[in-house]
Design a protein around this motif. Structure first.
Motif, PDB file in Angstrom:
ATOM      1  N   GLY A 122      13.579   2.748  -1.128  1.00  0.00           N
ATOM      2  CA  GLY A 122      13.724   2.084   0.170  1.00  0.00           C
ATOM      3  C   GLY A 122      12.536   1.200   0.488  1.00  0.00           C
ATOM      4  N   ARG A 123      11.300   1.728   0.223  1.00  0.00           N
ATOM      5  CA  ARG A 123      10.093   0.944   0.522  1.00  0.00           C
ATOM      6  C   ARG A 123      10.006  -0.276  -0.388  1.00  0.00           C
ATOM      7  NH1 ARG A 123       6.199   3.516   3.694  1.00  0.00           N
ATOM      8  NH2 ARG A 123       7.363   4.872   5.134  1.00  0.00           N
ATOM      9  N   GLN A 124      10.422  -0.118  -1.639  1.00  0.00           N
ATOM     10  CA  GLN A 124      10.347  -1.219  -2.584  1.00  0.00           C
ATOM     11  C   GLN A 124      11.287  -2.353  -2.156  1.00  0.00           C
ATOM     12  OE1 GLN A 124       8.258  -1.362  -5.509  1.00  0.00           O
ATOM     13  NE2 GLN A 124       8.832  -3.497  -5.182  1.00  0.00           N
ATOM     14  N   ALA A 125      12.492  -1.963  -1.640  1.00  0.00           N
ATOM     15  CA  ALA A 125      13.451  -2.968  -1.184  1.00  0.00           C
ATOM     16  C   ALA A 125      12.891  -3.755  -0.010  1.00  0.00           C
ATOM     17  CB  ALA A 125      14.774  -2.291  -0.781  1.00  0.00           C
ATOM     18  N   LEU A 126      12.218  -3.059   0.923  1.00  0.00           N
ATOM     19  CA  LEU A 126      11.606  -3.738   2.063  1.00  0.00           C
ATOM     20  C   LEU A 126      10.482  -4.668   1.588  1.00  0.00           C
ATOM     21  CD1 LEU A 126      11.415  -0.795   4.654  1.00  0.00           C
ATOM     22  CD2 LEU A 126      12.949  -2.779   4.722  1.00  0.00           C
ATOM     23  N   LEU A 127       9.730  -4.202   0.604  1.00  0.00           N
ATOM     24  CA  LEU A 127       8.630  -5.017   0.086  1.00  0.00           C
ATOM     25  C   LEU A 127       9.179  -6.290  -0.566  1.00  0.00           C
ATOM     26  CD1 LEU A 127       5.684  -5.528  -0.659  1.00  0.00           C
ATOM     27  CD2 LEU A 127       6.005  -4.070  -2.688  1.00  0.00           C
ATOM     28  N   ASP A 128      10.249  -6.148  -1.341  1.00  0.00           N
ATOM     29  CA  ASP A 128      10.842  -7.327  -1.998  1.00  0.00           C
ATOM     30  C   ASP A 128      11.303  -8.341  -0.964  1.00  0.00           C
ATOM     31  OD1 ASP A 128      10.368  -6.092  -4.394  1.00  0.00           O
ATOM     32  OD2 ASP A 128      12.444  -5.355  -4.650  1.00  0.00           O
ATOM     33  N   GLN A 129      11.896  -7.840   0.130  1.00  0.00           N
ATOM     34  CA  GLN A 129      12.382  -8.748   1.179  1.00  0.00           C
ATOM     35  C   GLN A 129      11.204  -9.449   1.859  1.00  0.00           C
ATOM     36  OE1 GLN A 129      14.954  -6.817   3.942  1.00  0.00           O
ATOM     37  NE2 GLN A 129      15.334  -8.650   5.170  1.00  0.00           N
ATOM     38  N   ALA A 130      10.108  -8.689   2.126  1.00  0.00           N
ATOM     39  CA  ALA A 130       8.940  -9.283   2.761  1.00  0.00           C
ATOM     40  C   ALA A 130       8.279 -10.337   1.870  1.00  0.00           C
ATOM     41  CB  ALA A 130       7.933  -8.173   3.134  1.00  0.00           C
ATOM     42  N   LEU A 131       8.226 -10.057   0.579  1.00  0.00           N
ATOM     43  CA  LEU A 131       7.644 -11.021  -0.373  1.00  0.00           C
ATOM     44  C   LEU A 131       8.457 -12.310  -0.396  1.00  0.00           C
ATOM     45  CD1 LEU A 131       6.678  -8.619  -3.291  1.00  0.00           C
ATOM     46  CD2 LEU A 131       5.104  -9.927  -1.843  1.00  0.00           C
TER      47      LEU A 131
ATOM     48  N   ASN B 260       6.589  19.540 -10.450  1.00  0.00           N
ATOM     49  CA  ASN B 260       7.429  19.635  -9.222  1.00  0.00           C
ATOM     50  C   ASN B 260       8.418  18.454  -9.216  1.00  0.00           C
ATOM     51  OD1 ASN B 260       8.555  20.048  -6.766  1.00  0.00           O
ATOM     52  ND2 ASN B 260       6.594  20.313  -5.654  1.00  0.00           N
ATOM     53  N   ASN B 261       9.435  18.601 -10.039  1.00  0.00           N
ATOM     54  CA  ASN B 261      10.394  17.498 -10.179  1.00  0.00           C
ATOM     55  C   ASN B 261      11.213  17.255  -8.913  1.00  0.00           C
ATOM     56  OD1 ASN B 261       9.676  16.870 -12.836  1.00  0.00           O
ATOM     57  ND2 ASN B 261      11.027  18.472 -13.657  1.00  0.00           N
ATOM     58  N   ALA B 262      11.492  18.305  -8.171  1.00  0.00           N
ATOM     59  CA  ALA B 262      12.291  18.133  -6.940  1.00  0.00           C
ATOM     60  C   ALA B 262      11.564  17.235  -5.961  1.00  0.00           C
ATOM     61  CB  ALA B 262      12.582  19.498  -6.305  1.00  0.00           C
ATOM     62  N   LYS B 263      10.260  17.497  -5.797  1.00  0.00           N
ATOM     63  CA  LYS B 263       9.473  16.667  -4.884  1.00  0.00           C
ATOM     64  C   LYS B 263       9.386  15.245  -5.419  1.00  0.00           C
ATOM     65  CE  LYS B 263       4.930  16.325  -2.668  1.00  0.00           C
ATOM     66  NZ  LYS B 263       3.578  16.960  -2.517  1.00  0.00           N
ATOM     67  N   ALA B 264       9.209  15.118  -6.736  1.00  0.00           N
ATOM     68  CA  ALA B 264       9.115  13.791  -7.343  1.00  0.00           C
ATOM     69  C   ALA B 264      10.402  12.994  -7.131  1.00  0.00           C
ATOM     70  CB  ALA B 264       8.816  13.919  -8.839  1.00  0.00           C
ATOM     71  N   ASP B 265      11.553  13.691  -7.275  1.00  0.00           N
ATOM     72  CA  ASP B 265      12.844  12.998  -7.063  1.00  0.00           C
ATOM     73  C   ASP B 265      12.987  12.532  -5.631  1.00  0.00           C
ATOM     74  OD1 ASP B 265      13.460  13.448  -9.673  1.00  0.00           O
ATOM     75  OD2 ASP B 265      14.751  15.190  -9.293  1.00  0.00           O
ATOM     76  N   LYS B 266      12.577  13.368  -4.699  1.00  0.00           N
ATOM     77  CA  LYS B 266      12.664  13.001  -3.279  1.00  0.00           C
ATOM     78  C   LYS B 266      11.781  11.791  -2.989  1.00  0.00           C
ATOM     79  CE  LYS B 266      11.896  14.818   1.371  1.00  0.00           C
ATOM     80  NZ  LYS B 266      11.457  15.979   2.175  1.00  0.00           N
ATOM     81  N   LEU B 267      10.556  11.790  -3.554  1.00  0.00           N
ATOM     82  CA  LEU B 267       9.629  10.687  -3.319  1.00  0.00           C
ATOM     83  C   LEU B 267      10.155   9.397  -3.954  1.00  0.00           C
ATOM     84  CD1 LEU B 267       6.229  12.567  -3.884  1.00  0.00           C
ATOM     85  CD2 LEU B 267       7.091  11.654  -1.722  1.00  0.00           C
TER      86      LEU B 267
ATOM     87  N   ALA C  22       0.840  -1.209   0.000  1.00  0.00           N
ATOM     88  CA  ALA C  22       0.000   0.000   0.000  1.00  0.00           C
ATOM     89  C   ALA C  22       0.871   1.253   0.000  1.00  0.00           C
ATOM     90  CB  ALA C  22      -0.924  -0.006   1.226  1.00  0.00           C
ATOM     91  N   ALA C  23       1.941   1.221   0.800  1.00  0.00           N
ATOM     92  CA  ALA C  23       2.826   2.381   0.871  1.00  0.00           C
ATOM     93  C   ALA C  23       3.496   2.611  -0.478  1.00  0.00           C
ATOM     94  CB  ALA C  23       3.887   2.155   1.956  1.00  0.00           C
ATOM     95  N   VAL C  24       3.929   1.540  -1.146  1.00  0.00           N
ATOM     96  CA  VAL C  24       4.570   1.673  -2.463  1.00  0.00           C
ATOM     97  C   VAL C  24       3.574   2.257  -3.478  1.00  0.00           C
ATOM     98  CG1 VAL C  24       5.460   0.338  -4.413  1.00  0.00           C
ATOM     99  CG2 VAL C  24       6.309  -0.110  -2.102  1.00  0.00           C
ATOM    100  N   ASP C  25       2.323   1.735  -3.482  1.00  0.00           N
ATOM    101  CA  ASP C  25       1.326   2.240  -4.432  1.00  0.00           C
ATOM    102  C   ASP C  25       1.052   3.718  -4.192  1.00  0.00           C
ATOM    103  OD1 ASP C  25       1.231  -0.281  -5.465  1.00  0.00           O
ATOM    104  OD2 ASP C  25      -0.577  -0.882  -4.349  1.00  0.00           O
ATOM    105  N   LYS C  26       0.975   4.098  -2.911  1.00  0.00           N
ATOM    106  CA  LYS C  26       0.704   5.497  -2.567  1.00  0.00           C
ATOM    107  C   LYS C  26       1.834   6.400  -3.059  1.00  0.00           C
ATOM    108  CE  LYS C  26      -0.283   8.506   1.356  1.00  0.00           C
ATOM    109  NZ  LYS C  26      -0.452   8.599   2.839  1.00  0.00           N
ATOM    110  N   LEU C  27       3.081   5.964  -2.848  1.00  0.00           N
ATOM    111  CA  LEU C  27       4.235   6.769  -3.274  1.00  0.00           C
ATOM    112  C   LEU C  27       4.250   6.916  -4.789  1.00  0.00           C
ATOM    113  CD1 LEU C  27       7.062   5.436  -0.901  1.00  0.00           C
ATOM    114  CD2 LEU C  27       6.232   7.800  -1.039  1.00  0.00           C
ATOM    115  N   LYS C  28       3.900   5.854  -5.497  1.00  0.00           N
ATOM    116  CA  LYS C  28       3.900   5.929  -6.951  1.00  0.00           C
ATOM    117  C   LYS C  28       2.879   6.952  -7.429  1.00  0.00           C
ATOM    118  CE  LYS C  28       5.523   1.245  -8.013  1.00  0.00           C
ATOM    119  NZ  LYS C  28       5.168  -0.075  -8.574  1.00  0.00           N
TER     120      LYS C  28
END
Length: 409
Positions: A392-401, A379-386, A362-368
């Motif tokens: 980081g969230r995607q890496a945690l998701l891959d590990q959980a999967l 607002n590319n600066a905000k997009a780059d930060k997100l 859910a967190a990954v979908d929201k960030l996307k």
């Protein structure tokens, strides 16, 4: 009257000699002819010529002293000046004058030579004194002592200086030798005291070593012998006449103990070697349990092997890590299989894993969605930060999967 180039005889028998200062009376002659008179005094002249020639040769070729040479010259000069000879007396005077100059030159040469020798002797003695004073501070007792004795012999072979200089240098030289002798004597007195102390210490160590030689308390006694050896080395050397005897007794006591221990240990080593062979066979049997396909059967098989393992005694210390490591490796493999099975069949753990995976997805979908919105707004600066947060969230998701897959099956 008769005459020749250097003399004449008048009618009265008086003989004259001609010189640069005029005629001089040589003497009277009444025993024969005038020719005989001149011949007689000419022989006197020839005798003077020979004596002067011999003296010239002595002055040139021998170490005749200037004093003796001058005395000989004066004696000959008196004979020449007495005019008791017929011949070229002026030539003899010239030769004697030249001889005086030669003697004076030799005297000056010898004076300079003596001065040079005196300077060389002074320098040599000063060098000896300097070296002796340096040696006086040396701790190389034998070498320095031998060198000082050699310096004394060298000193004795050198010429004496004037009394004041010679006495002053000898006083310094003698003082340096005395200082060295005093230090050496003190050193060896201290060394004797240390060796006596070492003798008493080693006699005590020998007594204890001999009292331990029959012990069968192998470990503590061997350790004590090591301590005794350390104390022996720290004690220093005793007097030569005691050192070898004490060492032979000390070493002999140790040899008795360690020979007895070696005999006992040889039996123990044979037993442990047999134990090692049995445990290696059990380790090989345990390794055949792997890989684990039936966890229950694997546990039962390993328990059987381990019970027989525990019943076997010790193995050699250096072989223990390897053979025990083989058994531990099998035991860890079975434990890992048990943990994997437990995680796979544990409903609570599966639920937690599914819940965590859902939250991360859910967190990954929201960030996307937020990234897409920021890009749409420019607002590319905000997009780059997100996007960095998304990584980081995607890496945690891959590990959980991945962890959730372990619960499959």
């Amino acid at each position: 009257m008769s005459s020749d180039p250097w003399g004449r005889v008048d009618e009265t028998g008086t003989v004259y000699v001609r010189t640069a200062d005029g005629e001089q009376v040589v003497g009277s002659w009444a025993a024969g002819s005038p020719e005989e008179a001149l011949a007689y005094f000419e022989r006197k002249y020839e005798g003077l010529v020979v004596e002067i020639g011999l003296l010239e040769k002595r002055v040139q070729t021998t170490d005749l002293s200037a004093k003796d040479a001058q005395a000989a010259i004066d004696h000959l000069r008196e004979q020449v000046e007495a005019h008791h000879a017929v011949g070229d007396l002026d030539a003899l005077r010239t030769r004697l004058d030249k001889l005086v100059q030669t003697v004076e030159a030799r005297r000056e040469e010898r004076k300079q030579q003596r001065a040079k020798q005196s300077d060389e002797a002074r320098k040599a003695k000063e060098d000896l004194v300097t070296e002796a004073e340096q040696l006086a501070q040396s701790d190389q007792w034998r070498a320095a002592g031998e060198r000082l004795r050699a310096l004394v012999d060298t000193w004795k072979g050198l010429p004496r200086l004037d009394r004041k200089s010679d006495d002053e240098l000898w006083h310094r030289f003698s003082h340096a030798r005395s200082a060295f002798s005093k230090r050496r004597k003190a050193h060896f007195a201290q060394l004797d005291a240390q060796r006596e102390e070492a003798r008493r210490t080693k006699e005590r160590l020998v007594a204890e070593a001999e009292s331990l030689s029959a012990s069968t308390d192998w470990g503590p006694t061997a350790a004590r012998y090591r301590d005794l050896m350390a104390e022996w080395k720290a004690a220093g050397r005793a007097q030569r006449e005691h050192e070898d005897d004490l060492w032979n007794r000390f070493r002999g006591a140790q040899d008795v103990f360690f020979a007895a221990r070696s005999s006992v240990f040889a039996e123990r080593d044979a037993e442990q070697a047999e134990n090692l062979k049995l445990k290696e066979e059990l380790a090989e049997e345990a390794e055949k349990i792997l890989p684990v396909t039936d966890l229950k059967a694997a546990r039962a098989a390993f328990r059987s092997v381990n019970e027989r393992w525990e019943a076997i005694g010790h193995v050699p210390r250096d072989a223990r890590p390897k053979v025990e490591g083989r058994m531990h490796a099998v035991e860890r493999a079975i434990q890992e299989a048990e943990e994997t099975e437990w995680r796979r069949t544990n409903p609570e753990a599966r639920a937690r894993a599914e819940g965590l995976t859902g939250q991360l997805q859910a967190a990954v979908d929201k960030l996307k969605a937020q990234i897409e919105q920021a890009r749409g707004q420019g607002n590319n600066a905000k997009a780059d930060k997100l996007e960095r947060e998304l990584e980081g969230r995607q890496a945690l998701l891959d590990q959980a999967l991945k962890g959730l897959q372990e619960f499959g099956g």
